[in-house]
Write a protein that holds these residues in place. Structure first.
Motif, PDB file in Angstrom:
ATOM      1  N   GLU A   1     -91.533  16.895  17.492  1.00 36.49           N
ATOM      2  CA  GLU A   1     -90.646  17.605  18.412  1.00 36.49           C
ATOM      3  C   GLU A   1     -90.434  19.050  17.956  1.00 36.49           C
ATOM      4  OE1 GLU A   1     -87.210  15.117  18.380  1.00 36.49           O
ATOM      5  OE2 GLU A   1     -88.070  13.662  19.786  1.00 36.49           O
ATOM      6  N   GLU A   2     -90.252  19.250  16.665  1.00 41.90           N
ATOM      7  CA  GLU A   2     -90.072  20.612  16.139  1.00 41.90           C
ATOM      8  C   GLU A   2     -91.341  21.443  16.335  1.00 41.90           C
ATOM      9  OE1 GLU A   2     -88.599  24.008  14.776  1.00 41.90           O
ATOM     10  OE2 GLU A   2     -87.438  22.211  15.243  1.00 41.90           O
ATOM     11  N   GLU A   3     -92.500  20.840  16.121  1.00 39.88           N
ATOM     12  CA  GLU A   3     -93.762  21.551  16.352  1.00 39.88           C
ATOM     13  C   GLU A   3     -93.896  21.941  17.819  1.00 39.88           C
ATOM     14  OE1 GLU A   3     -96.630  18.772  14.891  1.00 39.88           O
ATOM     15  OE2 GLU A   3     -96.309  19.354  12.798  1.00 39.88           O
ATOM     16  N   GLU A   4     -93.507  21.056  18.715  1.00 39.24           N
ATOM     17  CA  GLU A   4     -93.569  21.356  20.146  1.00 39.24           C
ATOM     18  C   GLU A   4     -92.598  22.485  20.494  1.00 39.24           C
ATOM     19  OE1 GLU A   4     -94.681  21.497  24.002  1.00 39.24           O
ATOM     20  OE2 GLU A   4     -95.685  20.494  22.339  1.00 39.24           O
ATOM     21  N   ARG A   5     -91.397  22.460  19.940  1.00 38.19           N
ATOM     22  CA  ARG A   5     -90.436  23.546  20.183  1.00 38.19           C
ATOM     23  C   ARG A   5     -90.992  24.879  19.671  1.00 38.19           C
ATOM     24  NH1 ARG A   5     -86.559  19.433  18.978  1.00 38.19           N
ATOM     25  NH2 ARG A   5     -86.635  19.954  16.779  1.00 38.19           N
ATOM     26  N   GLU A   6     -91.656  24.846  18.534  1.00 36.81           N
ATOM     27  CA  GLU A   6     -92.253  26.076  17.984  1.00 36.81           C
ATOM     28  C   GLU A   6     -93.368  26.580  18.891  1.00 36.81           C
ATOM     29  OE1 GLU A   6     -92.787  29.333  15.905  1.00 36.81           O
ATOM     30  OE2 GLU A   6     -91.145  27.906  15.575  1.00 36.81           O
ATOM     31  N   ARG A   7     -94.188  25.686  19.453  1.00 41.76           N
ATOM     32  CA  ARG A   7     -95.238  26.111  20.394  1.00 41.76           C
ATOM     33  C   ARG A   7     -94.628  26.747  21.635  1.00 41.76           C
ATOM     34  NH1 ARG A   7     -97.874  21.413  18.412  1.00 41.76           N
ATOM     35  NH2 ARG A   7     -96.965  20.084  20.033  1.00 41.76           N
TER      36      ARG A   7
ATOM     37  N   HIS B   1     -91.375  11.480  11.598  1.00 42.13           N
ATOM     38  CA  HIS B   1     -92.617  11.878  12.268  1.00 42.13           C
ATOM     39  C   HIS B   1     -92.317  12.377  13.681  1.00 42.13           C
ATOM     40  CE1 HIS B   1     -96.885  11.912  13.096  1.00 42.13           C
ATOM     41  NE2 HIS B   1     -96.692  11.179  14.168  1.00 42.13           N
ATOM     42  N   ARG B   2     -91.459  11.661  14.404  1.00 46.82           N
ATOM     43  CA  ARG B   2     -91.079  12.068  15.759  1.00 46.82           C
ATOM     44  C   ARG B   2     -90.363  13.416  15.731  1.00 46.82           C
ATOM     45  NH1 ARG B   2     -87.848   8.146  16.817  1.00 46.82           N
ATOM     46  NH2 ARG B   2     -85.951   9.307  16.425  1.00 46.82           N
ATOM     47  N   GLU B   3     -89.434  13.596  14.788  1.00 47.08           N
ATOM     48  CA  GLU B   3     -88.712  14.867  14.680  1.00 47.08           C
ATOM     49  C   GLU B   3     -89.659  16.015  14.338  1.00 47.08           C
ATOM     50  OE1 GLU B   3     -85.667  14.113  11.798  1.00 47.08           O
ATOM     51  OE2 GLU B   3     -84.443  12.963  13.211  1.00 47.08           O
TER      52      GLU B   3
ATOM     53  N   SER C   1     -83.869  -8.492   0.820  1.00 45.65           N
ATOM     54  CA  SER C   1     -83.502  -7.091   0.580  1.00 45.65           C
ATOM     55  C   SER C   1     -84.730  -6.187   0.608  1.00 45.65           C
ATOM     56  CB  SER C   1     -82.805  -6.950  -0.776  1.00 45.65           C
ATOM     57  OG  SER C   1     -81.607  -7.672  -0.788  1.00 45.65           O
ATOM     58  N   VAL C   2     -85.820  -6.657   0.026  1.00 44.16           N
ATOM     59  CA  VAL C   2     -87.054  -5.866   0.017  1.00 44.16           C
ATOM     60  C   VAL C   2     -87.572  -5.695   1.440  1.00 44.16           C
ATOM     61  CG1 VAL C   2     -89.466  -5.850  -0.740  1.00 44.16           C
ATOM     62  CG2 VAL C   2     -87.656  -6.476  -2.352  1.00 44.16           C
ATOM     63  N   ASP C   3     -87.508  -6.759   2.239  1.00 42.43           N
ATOM     64  CA  ASP C   3     -87.945  -6.663   3.637  1.00 42.43           C
ATOM     65  C   ASP C   3     -87.096  -5.656   4.406  1.00 42.43           C
ATOM     66  OD1 ASP C   3     -89.898  -8.534   3.181  1.00 42.43           O
ATOM     67  OD2 ASP C   3     -88.780 -10.196   4.074  1.00 42.43           O
ATOM     68  N   ARG C   4     -85.791  -5.733   4.214  1.00 45.50           N
ATOM     69  CA  ARG C   4     -84.905  -4.777   4.900  1.00 45.50           C
ATOM     70  C   ARG C   4     -85.207  -3.351   4.466  1.00 45.50           C
ATOM     71  NH1 ARG C   4     -79.433  -8.129   3.978  1.00 45.50           N
ATOM     72  NH2 ARG C   4     -79.782  -9.726   5.555  1.00 45.50           N
ATOM     73  N   PHE C   5     -85.416  -3.157   3.169  1.00 39.91           N
ATOM     74  CA  PHE C   5     -85.751  -1.828   2.667  1.00 39.91           C
ATOM     75  C   PHE C   5     -87.022  -1.319   3.336  1.00 39.91           C
ATOM     76  CE2 PHE C   5     -88.309   0.727  -0.264  1.00 39.91           C
ATOM     77  CZ  PHE C   5     -87.471   1.804  -0.443  1.00 39.91           C
ATOM     78  N   GLY C   6     -88.046  -2.176   3.411  1.00 34.43           N
ATOM     79  CA  GLY C   6     -89.307  -1.786   4.034  1.00 34.43           C
ATOM     80  C   GLY C   6     -89.134  -1.439   5.504  1.00 34.43           C
ATOM     81  N   GLU C   7     -88.319  -2.223   6.205  1.00 33.10           N
ATOM     82  CA  GLU C   7     -88.079  -1.946   7.624  1.00 33.10           C
ATOM     83  C   GLU C   7     -87.341  -0.629   7.808  1.00 33.10           C
ATOM     84  OE1 GLU C   7     -85.951  -5.420   8.762  1.00 33.10           O
ATOM     85  OE2 GLU C   7     -87.746  -6.693   8.744  1.00 33.10           O
ATOM     86  N   ARG C   8     -86.315  -0.389   6.971  1.00 34.17           N
ATOM     87  CA  ARG C   8     -85.579   0.886   7.051  1.00 34.17           C
ATOM     88  C   ARG C   8     -86.492   2.059   6.733  1.00 34.17           C
ATOM     89  NH1 ARG C   8     -81.415  -1.648   4.442  1.00 34.17           N
ATOM     90  NH2 ARG C   8     -82.104  -0.804   2.464  1.00 34.17           N
ATOM     91  N   ARG C   9     -87.317   1.881   5.732  1.00 34.82           N
ATOM     92  CA  ARG C   9     -88.242   2.955   5.342  1.00 34.82           C
ATOM     93  C   ARG C   9     -89.204   3.274   6.484  1.00 34.82           C
ATOM     94  NH1 ARG C   9     -92.092   2.766   0.021  1.00 34.82           N
ATOM     95  NH2 ARG C   9     -92.931   4.834   0.245  1.00 34.82           N
ATOM     96  N   GLU C  10     -89.715   2.238   7.132  1.00 37.31           N
ATOM     97  CA  GLU C  10     -90.642   2.446   8.253  1.00 37.31           C
ATOM     98  C   GLU C  10     -89.938   3.126   9.426  1.00 37.31           C
ATOM     99  OE1 GLU C  10     -94.064   2.584  10.477  1.00 37.31           O
ATOM    100  OE2 GLU C  10     -93.766   2.278   8.334  1.00 37.31           O
ATOM    101  N   ARG C  11     -88.697   2.699   9.736  1.00 38.99           N
ATOM    102  CA  ARG C  11     -87.943   3.353  10.819  1.00 38.99           C
ATOM    103  C   ARG C  11     -87.717   4.827  10.491  1.00 38.99           C
ATOM    104  NH1 ARG C  11     -84.725  -1.381  10.865  1.00 38.99           N
ATOM    105  NH2 ARG C  11     -83.155  -0.306   9.634  1.00 38.99           N
ATOM    106  N   ASN C  12     -87.349   5.109   9.243  1.00 39.11           N
ATOM    107  CA  ASN C  12     -87.121   6.504   8.840  1.00 39.11           C
ATOM    108  C   ASN C  12     -88.412   7.314   8.905  1.00 39.11           C
ATOM    109  OD1 ASN C  12     -84.404   6.161   8.407  1.00 39.11           O
ATOM    110  ND2 ASN C  12     -84.627   5.752   6.232  1.00 39.11           N
TER     111      ASN C  12
END
Length: 124
Positions: free
Chosen positions: A103-109, A98-100, A82-93
């Motif tokens: 992307e938002e910074e690029e749209r603002e530019r 970070h990607r979003e 469960s801890v491993d899954r939590f860590g993986e989900r946290r990293e994906r999020n």
């Protein structure tokens, strides 16, 4: 610091259930486990050359509730998946956010460049 009334610790059986381990009969093994429990309570501060308490994190906070290192290890083993899954989900999020953000910074530019272009056209 000896803990009276404690058995040989706990473990996780093949079905994933936390169970009490068999009691140890040799005094050397029980004294070595209690001394290793004490070693965990303070760390050597190498810069100051003295032993200091460290802030416990995660499952190690259970030491303050009186659980032994063996009991905590059993709990850690039981919840490891469960801890491993939590860590993986946290990293994906974290990556997704970070990607979003990028992307938002690029749209603002792009919007800012468009505003500047429109202002230049209006001035001409």
């Amino acid at each position: 610091r000896r803990r009276r009334g404690r058995g040989g610790g706990t473990g996780v059986d093949e079905s994933g259930v936390v169970v009490a381990s068999s009691r140890r009969t040799s005094s050397s093994s029980s004294s070595s486990s209690s001394s290793s429990d004490d070693d965990d309570d303070a760390d050597l501060d190498l810069e100051a050359g003295r032993r200091t308490r460290r802030q416990r994190r995660g499952f190690d906070r259970l030491r303050a509730a009186g659980l032994s290192r063996n009991e905590i290890a059993a709990i850690r083993t039981y919840f490891a998946r469960s801890v491993d899954r939590f860590g993986e989900r946290r990293e994906r999020n974290r990556r997704r956010l970070h990607r979003e953000r990028r992307e938002e910074e690029e749209r603002e530019r792009v919007r800012e460049r468009e505003r500047q272009r429109q202002q230049q056209q209006q001035q001409q």
